[in-house]
Write a protein that holds these residues in place. Structure first.
Motif, PDB file in Angstrom:
ATOM      1  N   HIS A   9       0.825  -1.216   0.000  1.00  0.00           N
ATOM      2  CA  HIS A   9       0.000   0.000   0.000  1.00  0.00           C
ATOM      3  C   HIS A   9       0.859   1.265   0.000  1.00  0.00           C
ATOM      4  O   HIS A   9       0.408   2.328   0.398  1.00  0.00           O
ATOM      5  N   LYS A  10       2.127   1.124  -0.406  1.00  0.00           N
ATOM      6  CA  LYS A  10       3.092   2.231  -0.470  1.00  0.00           C
ATOM      7  C   LYS A  10       3.329   2.814   0.923  1.00  0.00           C
ATOM      8  O   LYS A  10       4.015   2.216   1.724  1.00  0.00           O
ATOM      9  N   ASP A  11       2.762   3.982   1.211  1.00  0.00           N
ATOM     10  CA  ASP A  11       3.047   4.612   2.499  1.00  0.00           C
ATOM     11  C   ASP A  11       1.831   4.626   3.433  1.00  0.00           C
ATOM     12  O   ASP A  11       1.817   5.346   4.430  1.00  0.00           O
ATOM     13  N   ALA A  20      13.426  15.159  10.030  1.00  0.00           N
ATOM     14  CA  ALA A  20      13.920  13.824   9.684  1.00  0.00           C
ATOM     15  C   ALA A  20      12.908  13.069   8.826  1.00  0.00           C
ATOM     16  O   ALA A  20      13.287  12.342   7.901  1.00  0.00           O
ATOM     17  N   ASN A  21      11.614  13.206   9.127  1.00  0.00           N
ATOM     18  CA  ASN A  21      10.582  12.571   8.297  1.00  0.00           C
ATOM     19  C   ASN A  21      10.660  13.075   6.860  1.00  0.00           C
ATOM     20  O   ASN A  21      10.554  12.305   5.896  1.00  0.00           O
ATOM     21  N   PHE A  22      10.831  14.401   6.710  1.00  0.00           N
ATOM     22  CA  PHE A  22      10.898  15.007   5.380  1.00  0.00           C
ATOM     23  C   PHE A  22      12.114  14.482   4.617  1.00  0.00           C
ATOM     24  O   PHE A  22      12.016  14.097   3.442  1.00  0.00           O
ATOM     25  N   ALA A  23      13.280  14.445   5.294  1.00  0.00           N
ATOM     26  CA  ALA A  23      14.504  13.997   4.634  1.00  0.00           C
ATOM     27  C   ALA A  23      14.399  12.543   4.198  1.00  0.00           C
ATOM     28  O   ALA A  23      14.847  12.172   3.103  1.00  0.00           O
ATOM     29  N   SER A  24      13.812  11.720   5.043  1.00  0.00           N
ATOM     30  CA  SER A  24      13.726  10.298   4.735  1.00  0.00           C
ATOM     31  C   SER A  24      12.690  10.006   3.654  1.00  0.00           C
ATOM     32  O   SER A  24      12.946   9.234   2.729  1.00  0.00           O
ATOM     33  N   LYS A  25      11.542  10.652   3.748  1.00  0.00           N
ATOM     34  CA  LYS A  25      10.446  10.321   2.829  1.00  0.00           C
ATOM     35  C   LYS A  25      10.552  11.052   1.499  1.00  0.00           C
ATOM     36  O   LYS A  25      10.391  10.447   0.428  1.00  0.00           O
ATOM     37  N   LYS A  72       1.212  15.721   0.252  1.00  0.00           N
ATOM     38  CA  LYS A  72       2.574  16.232   0.077  1.00  0.00           C
ATOM     39  C   LYS A  72       3.056  16.935   1.345  1.00  0.00           C
ATOM     40  O   LYS A  72       2.379  17.838   1.845  1.00  0.00           O
ATOM     41  N   MET A  73       4.231  16.521   1.838  1.00  0.00           N
ATOM     42  CA  MET A  73       4.811  17.181   3.003  1.00  0.00           C
ATOM     43  C   MET A  73       5.249  18.605   2.660  1.00  0.00           C
ATOM     44  O   MET A  73       5.299  19.478   3.546  1.00  0.00           O
ATOM     45  N   ARG A  74       5.547  18.863   1.417  1.00  0.00           N
ATOM     46  CA  ARG A  74       5.960  20.211   1.009  1.00  0.00           C
ATOM     47  C   ARG A  74       4.833  21.212   1.223  1.00  0.00           C
ATOM     48  O   ARG A  74       5.075  22.371   1.579  1.00  0.00           O
ATOM     49  N   ASP A  75       3.599  20.792   0.987  1.00  0.00           N
ATOM     50  CA  ASP A  75       2.455  21.674   1.233  1.00  0.00           C
ATOM     51  C   ASP A  75       2.332  21.986   2.726  1.00  0.00           C
ATOM     52  O   ASP A  75       1.940  23.093   3.111  1.00  0.00           O
ATOM     53  N   SER A  76       2.687  21.018   3.566  1.00  0.00           N
ATOM     54  CA  SER A  76       2.664  21.254   5.010  1.00  0.00           C
ATOM     55  C   SER A  76       3.670  22.329   5.398  1.00  0.00           C
ATOM     56  O   SER A  76       3.420  23.137   6.296  1.00  0.00           O
TER      57      SER A  76
END
Length: 435
Positions: A32-34, A265-270, A397-401
């Protein structure tokens, strides 16, 4: 030594190894991907981790007035200090059993509950740790002792990060059979946190006094007393224009600052697929740059004043958070991380000192005011984490966050500029009062 002991949790569990480990192994062999399940409900993996951490801080916000009340009026603080330290350290040790399964994703309920309990133990212990300062240091030594705590915490976290980096980079040196199916090196890092945190905490446990009530009050209710004190402080703050405006600005930019530090760290990893070892090296660089940044910030505040310096720092944060949306590779993340390191420690230290300067000199109970400050900061973390998670869940998208967080920075900056004008106006008004 308490700082030396517990800052290892902050670096390894919230900032580097565990978030990257969690992201990788919730997507490893996941059809289910993520998307993962938590108590039967589907969540995006990083959204779930953000919500769990936000829930932990929300519980801390509720507990903080009660814990502060206990620290002030019950005495025997060492018992509570030991309880929360054991809670946090044992929870980190329990994460050792969080490992990938042959098919699908591992069960997340117990690991994430342990992750939340580790956060509660870390923050809860600090309440009682901070309350010891007036007992163990005279007025002329408080700044020195407090600064030593910061230095020891920084040094201890660096040593632990380097130790974990060696274990992860060179598992064969320790006869560890490392593989995607058996990530033993990362999991051993969680055990190392337990031994480091509890091992060095024994020193303050042995040397600190039992603790005595700081104020004698008859029929004092420790459950409701702390909330009553906060309500009293809130009423007083409303009548102090400068302090009220500063706290409003502080709340909004703290939403951004604290959240970015917790989700980086979540952003860098994902988003960037960064490995644990690279992330650790970048975080180590942030800490080294942070010392230089804190020193430069103190120099700037001496020359330009606290408010002007804060305007400069929050402006940098506002631009930086906007640029996060466009980060596409490790080099760009490293460059952003260096800037974060330069302004991270400075904005936190100068915020607390600015708050102190706005407190009237005749206030008898500054502890209640600083409890109010801590609650404001922790509640900002709750708002930031839930906002970050909700936006990612909505847009995917984490970028939108990151863009959503930038709105909080912008509000904080506007309110800080307004505070500067209000401060100037107040001084002009005071100058017209006859001697």
């Amino acid at each position: 030594m308490f700082d030396w002991a517990n800052q290892s949790y902050n670096m390894v569990i919230t900032s580097t190894i565990f978030p990257a480990y969690y992201v990788f192994y919730t997507t490893f062999q996941n059809s289910h991907k993520d998307v993962v399940t938590f108590f039967g409900h589907p969540f995006v993996n990083t959204v779930l981790l953000t919500y769990v951490l936000g829930s932990a801080y929300l519980l801390i916000v509720v507990l903080l007035p009660i814990l502060t009340s206990i620290a002030d009026y019950r005495g025997n603080k060492k018992r509570y200090l030991q309880f929360f330290t054991w809670l946090g350290a044992l929870s980190c040790a329990g994460l050792f059993w969080f490992k990938p399964v042959a098919h699908g994703t591992p069960a997340l309920e117990i690991p994430l509950i342990l992750y939340a309990l580790a956060c509660i133990g870390y923050c809860g212990g600090f309440v009682f740790y901070n309350s010891y300062l007036p007992q163990i240091a005279s007025d002329d030594q408080m700044d020195n002792v407090s600064a030593k705590g910061f230095m020891y915490g920084y040094a201890g976290s660096l040593v632990m990060q380097l130790l974990c980096l060696v274990v992860i980079e060179q598992p064969k040196w320790f006869n560890l059979a490392e593989s995607d199916h058996n990530p033993i090196a990362e999991r051993i890092s969680f055990l190392l946190i337990f031994f480091w945190w509890m091992g060095f905490s024994i020193i303050p446990f042995l040397l600190l006094p039992k603790g005595e009530p700081s104020v004698n009050k008859q029929n004092y209710n420790v459950i409701t007393g702390g909330f009553k004190e906060l309500a009293k402080v809130f009423k007083q703050v409303r009548s102090m224009p400068l302090l009220k405006r500063f706290l409003s600005s502080f709340f909004f930019y703290s939403v951004g600052v604290q959240t970015i530090m917790l989700v980086a760290a979540n952003f860098a990893s994902k988003e960037l697929h960064m490995s644990d070892d690279v992330l650790i090296q970048i975080i180590l660089s942030i800490q080294i740059v942070g010392i230089i940044g804190a020193w430069l910030t103190s120099k700037a505040s001496n020359k330009y004043g606290n408010v002007k310096t804060l305007i400069g720092l929050v402006s940098i944060w506002t631009v930086l958070c906007l640029l996060v949306y466009f980060i596409a590779n490790t080099l760009q993340f490293f460059m952003a991380a260096v800037v974060v390191g330069a302004v991270m420690g400075g904005v936190q230290s100068i915020s607390r000192s600015t708050y102190s300067k706005y407190l009237p000199p005749d206030i008898p109970d500054t502890a209640s005011f600083f409890s109010f400050y801590d609650v404001t900061e922790k509640f900002a973390i709750v708002v930031g984490l839930f906002t970050f998670g909700a936006v990612e869940a909505w847009t995917g998208k984490m970028r939108d966050s990151a863009l959503a967080l930038d709105c909080f920075f912008a509000l904080g900056l506007i309110l800080m500029i307004a505070l500067l004008f209000l401060e100037r106006k107040s001084k002009r008004h005071l100058a017209t009062v006859p001697a």
